[in-house]
Design a protein around this motif. Structure first.
Motif, PDB file in Angstrom:
ATOM      1  N   TYR A 327      25.231 -53.861 -18.485  1.00 21.72           N
ATOM      2  CA  TYR A 327      25.904 -55.052 -18.041  1.00 21.72           C
ATOM      3  C   TYR A 327      26.747 -54.697 -16.569  1.00 21.72           C
ATOM      4  O   TYR A 327      26.766 -55.313 -15.677  1.00 21.72           O
ATOM      5  CB  TYR A 327      26.828 -55.287 -19.175  1.00 21.72           C
ATOM      6  N   PHE A 328      27.287 -53.375 -16.782  1.00 19.84           N
ATOM      7  CA  PHE A 328      28.317 -53.003 -15.565  1.00 19.84           C
ATOM      8  C   PHE A 328      27.809 -52.974 -14.271  1.00 19.84           C
ATOM      9  O   PHE A 328      28.359 -53.002 -13.261  1.00 19.84           O
ATOM     10  CB  PHE A 328      28.976 -51.851 -16.101  1.00 19.84           C
ATOM     11  N   GLY A 329      26.325 -52.604 -14.305  1.00 17.71           N
ATOM     12  CA  GLY A 329      25.768 -52.478 -12.834  1.00 17.71           C
ATOM     13  C   GLY A 329      25.431 -53.758 -12.251  1.00 17.71           C
ATOM     14  O   GLY A 329      25.195 -53.852 -11.222  1.00 17.71           O
ATOM     15  N   LYS A 330      25.662 -54.796 -12.794  1.00 22.52           N
ATOM     16  CA  LYS A 330      25.056 -56.177 -12.327  1.00 22.52           C
ATOM     17  C   LYS A 330      26.305 -57.089 -12.451  1.00 22.52           C
ATOM     18  O   LYS A 330      26.035 -58.477 -12.258  1.00 22.52           O
ATOM     19  CB  LYS A 330      23.702 -56.689 -12.896  1.00 22.52           C
ATOM     20  N   ASN A 331      27.537 -56.901 -12.982  1.00 18.23           N
ATOM     21  CA  ASN A 331      28.488 -57.779 -13.053  1.00 18.23           C
ATOM     22  C   ASN A 331      29.860 -57.283 -12.299  1.00 18.23           C
ATOM     23  O   ASN A 331      29.939 -56.227 -12.103  1.00 18.23           O
ATOM     24  CB  ASN A 331      28.787 -58.150 -14.641  1.00 18.23           C
ATOM     25  N   ILE A 332      30.836 -58.385 -12.018  1.00 19.23           N
ATOM     26  CA  ILE A 332      31.963 -58.323 -11.177  1.00 19.23           C
ATOM     27  C   ILE A 332      33.164 -58.548 -12.195  1.00 19.23           C
ATOM     28  O   ILE A 332      34.365 -58.406 -11.669  1.00 19.23           O
ATOM     29  CB  ILE A 332      31.972 -58.746 -10.058  1.00 19.23           C
ATOM     30  N   ILE A 333      33.170 -58.914 -13.376  1.00 21.15           N
ATOM     31  CA  ILE A 333      34.154 -59.571 -14.209  1.00 21.15           C
ATOM     32  C   ILE A 333      35.355 -58.256 -14.141  1.00 21.15           C
ATOM     33  O   ILE A 333      36.415 -58.825 -14.096  1.00 21.15           O
ATOM     34  CB  ILE A 333      33.902 -59.559 -15.639  1.00 21.15           C
ATOM     35  N   TYR A 334      35.121 -56.911 -14.456  1.00 16.86           N
ATOM     36  CA  TYR A 334      36.079 -56.058 -14.502  1.00 16.86           C
ATOM     37  C   TYR A 334      36.649 -55.848 -13.227  1.00 16.86           C
ATOM     38  O   TYR A 334      38.055 -55.628 -13.001  1.00 16.86           O
ATOM     39  CB  TYR A 334      35.339 -54.819 -15.048  1.00 16.86           C
ATOM     40  N   THR A 335      35.918 -55.869 -12.131  1.00 18.73           N
ATOM     41  CA  THR A 335      36.758 -55.777 -10.928  1.00 18.73           C
ATOM     42  C   THR A 335      37.606 -57.251 -10.487  1.00 18.73           C
ATOM     43  O   THR A 335      38.582 -56.865 -10.002  1.00 18.73           O
ATOM     44  CB  THR A 335      35.635 -55.715  -9.860  1.00 18.73           C
ATOM     45  N   ARG A 336      37.093 -58.154 -11.158  1.00 16.93           N
ATOM     46  CA  ARG A 336      37.765 -59.418 -10.799  1.00 16.93           C
ATOM     47  C   ARG A 336      39.106 -59.461 -11.644  1.00 16.93           C
ATOM     48  O   ARG A 336      40.039 -59.674 -10.873  1.00 16.93           O
ATOM     49  CB  ARG A 336      37.010 -60.813 -11.393  1.00 16.93           C
ATOM     50  N   PHE A 337      39.093 -58.972 -12.772  1.00 17.32           N
ATOM     51  CA  PHE A 337      40.467 -59.147 -13.482  1.00 17.32           C
ATOM     52  C   PHE A 337      41.203 -57.817 -14.010  1.00 17.32           C
ATOM     53  O   PHE A 337      42.162 -57.799 -14.568  1.00 17.32           O
ATOM     54  CB  PHE A 337      39.781 -59.742 -14.959  1.00 17.32           C
ATOM     55  N   GLY A 338      40.502 -56.893 -13.570  1.00 15.20           N
ATOM     56  CA  GLY A 338      41.010 -55.534 -14.019  1.00 15.20           C
ATOM     57  C   GLY A 338      40.450 -54.986 -15.494  1.00 15.20           C
ATOM     58  O   GLY A 338      40.034 -55.917 -16.097  1.00 15.20           O
ATOM     59  N   PHE A 339      41.003 -53.720 -15.820  1.00 14.11           N
ATOM     60  CA  PHE A 339      40.211 -53.545 -17.229  1.00 14.11           C
ATOM     61  C   PHE A 339      40.582 -54.122 -18.511  1.00 14.11           C
ATOM     62  O   PHE A 339      39.761 -54.823 -19.046  1.00 14.11           O
ATOM     63  CB  PHE A 339      40.475 -51.849 -17.343  1.00 14.11           C
ATOM     64  N   ASN A 340      42.008 -54.423 -18.707  1.00  9.23           N
ATOM     65  CA  ASN A 340      42.384 -54.909 -20.099  1.00  9.23           C
ATOM     66  C   ASN A 340      42.072 -56.374 -20.078  1.00  9.23           C
ATOM     67  O   ASN A 340      41.579 -56.852 -21.099  1.00  9.23           O
ATOM     68  CB  ASN A 340      43.960 -54.688 -20.112  1.00  9.23           C
ATOM     69  N   SER A 341      42.311 -56.968 -18.955  1.00 11.67           N
ATOM     70  CA  SER A 341      42.136 -58.286 -19.025  1.00 11.67           C
ATOM     71  C   SER A 341      40.486 -58.972 -19.086  1.00 11.67           C
ATOM     72  O   SER A 341      39.913 -59.649 -19.799  1.00 11.67           O
ATOM     73  CB  SER A 341      42.820 -59.105 -17.903  1.00 11.67           C
ATOM     74  N   GLY A 342      39.807 -57.985 -18.393  1.00 13.01           N
ATOM     75  CA  GLY A 342      38.548 -58.047 -18.258  1.00 13.01           C
ATOM     76  C   GLY A 342      37.826 -57.863 -19.569  1.00 13.01           C
ATOM     77  O   GLY A 342      36.663 -58.456 -19.874  1.00 13.01           O
TER      78      GLY A 342
END
Length: 408
Positions: A327-342
């Motif tokens: 999942y992590f190589g193709k998605n931007i959710i953690y970059t968008r929200f930070g680790f805890n919120s993501g």
């Protein structure tokens, strides 16, 4: 004109097995394991059937029985010149194509004539274990393996997306459902050209306005079969949940580690105008990779035990390419929200998605995708691995190097 176009050579080096799926698969009775050379031979089934029909129609009937695992084939036996006994029972129990070809005594020269190509096995398949289908790598009309430029462009798009999120915090849309986040961000950060309008304003929903049209990447040069291998899928849980590993009965045709692939890149500066970024393409390229690498380590790799096969490779910056890489190589959710919120958002999304598709429980009756947020500390909570040359590797880890090309 020289200010509009820039040309580069991109050299990609696979640091772990890389899989670019063609959408096709080779059935478990359509390839042979050559134990002496530890290779896999993919057969041309049309040629094989034509050979049976031409040489011996009885063998064609036996082949049909082998394919459907007709118990009557067990009665068939043949003893080779060296005294080896080949039996139909072995065909039924092992289910390997080469056991059937041995049974009917098909000459080695004829087997080679009916072959498509061969790749390394590296001990992944064993003669005493039942084979499974192999998901095929992308190949051209000439039968040669290659990496489509679109796959590399998708990889770079993810890295660029992360960079745009970091550089343009004031342009980020309000938080919304996770499955709409990328679309909303695309409208704000990627589809920013003013080429197509709707109701008097640039249409941010239309890919015609995407800055990615300003990057054109060729398909790679052909990759020799000597650089291909077969890999099984291995999942590992996070360190918090025990780091357990499970090998799945899924096999993929992959590029071997340390294989190089060459691409040619054309940058059209009329279209490639990233918002909030004022630097040359080579500098942006370098920064994108470095930033992707940092976030991949911070948000993902830090939650899992070290993988020996890629230990040295992670001393350098990298990108992630291809299928089965997670999942992590193709998605931007953690970059968008930070680790805890993501983490909370992805965990809730994964659970809801599973319930939506009517698969809330596994075969043991336990809930699938349980509370990743509290139990596993990462979501999705599986590290995607494979085995090559008796060592564990990540899937899809690549070094990329960009060099300027002078075009006359």
């Amino acid at each position: 004109m020289n200010d509009i176009f820039e040309y580069y050579k991109l050299e990609l080096t696979a640091k772990s097995p890389v899989f670019i799926g063609s959408g096709q698969s080779i059935g478990k009775k359509e390839f042979c394991l050559l134990t002496k050379t530890d290779t896999i031979r993919f057969m041309d089934m049309e040629k094989l059937i034509n050979y049976f029909a031409k040489e011996n129609t009885e063998n064609l009937e036996l082949f049909e029985k082998f394919l459907i695992e007709d118990p009557s084939i067990a009665k068939k036996q043949r003893r080779g010149k060296d005294g080896t006994l080949y039996t139909g029972e072995e065909c039924l129990s092992k289910k390997w194509l080469h056991t059937f070809l041995n049974l009917i005594g098909m000459p080695v020269s004829k087997r080679k004539e009916c072959a498509l190509y061969e790749i390394e096995n590296h001990g992944m398949f064993q003669d005493d274990k039942t084979p499974c289908d192999i998901n095929c790598f992308m190949r051209g009309s000439d039968g040669k393996a290659y990496i489509p430029g679109s796959s590399v462009k998708g990889m770079l798009r993810t890295a660029l997306f992360q960079q745009l999120i970091r550089k343009n915090p004031d342009r980020l849309p309000e938080e919304t459902f996770i499955n709409k986040e990328e679309r909303n961000l695309t409208e704000k950060l990627i589809n920013t050209l003013e080429l197509k309008y709707k109701k008097g304003s640039p249409d941010a929903n239309d890919a015609v306005n995407s800055i990615m049209r300003g990057i054109i990447i060729s398909d790679s040069e052909a990759i020799p079969n000597e650089c291909m291998t077969v890999c099984k899928k291995i999942d590992r849980t996070s360190s918090r949940s025990g780091g357990e590993e499970k090998t799945l009965n899924v096999a993929r045709e992959c590029i071997k580690p340390y294989t190089k692939a060459i691409f040619h890149v054309k940058v059209d500066n009329r279209y490639f105008r990233p918002v909030g970024i004022k630097m040359s393409f080579p500098d942006l390229f370098s920064e994108m990779i470095k930033a992707f690498d940092e976030e991949y380590r911070k948000f993902y790799l830090s939650k899992f035990a070290e993988v020996e096969g890629n230990k040295i490779d992670f001393e350098h910056d990298f990108l992630v390419l291809g299928g089965g890489s997670g999942y992590f190589g193709k998605n931007i959710i953690y970059t968008r929200f930070g680790f805890n919120s993501g983490l909370r958002k992805v965990s809730e999304y994964m659970r809801a998605k599973d319930l939506e598709h009517g698969r809330p429980k596994d075969k043991d009756g336990k809930m699938k995708n349980p509370d990743d947020y509290n139990i596993h500390g990462i979501s999705p909570h599986m590290l995607k691995l494979t085995m090559y040359n008796n060592e564990l590797y990540h899937m899809g880890i690549c070094d990329v190097e960009l060099k300027k090309e002078e075009i006359e």
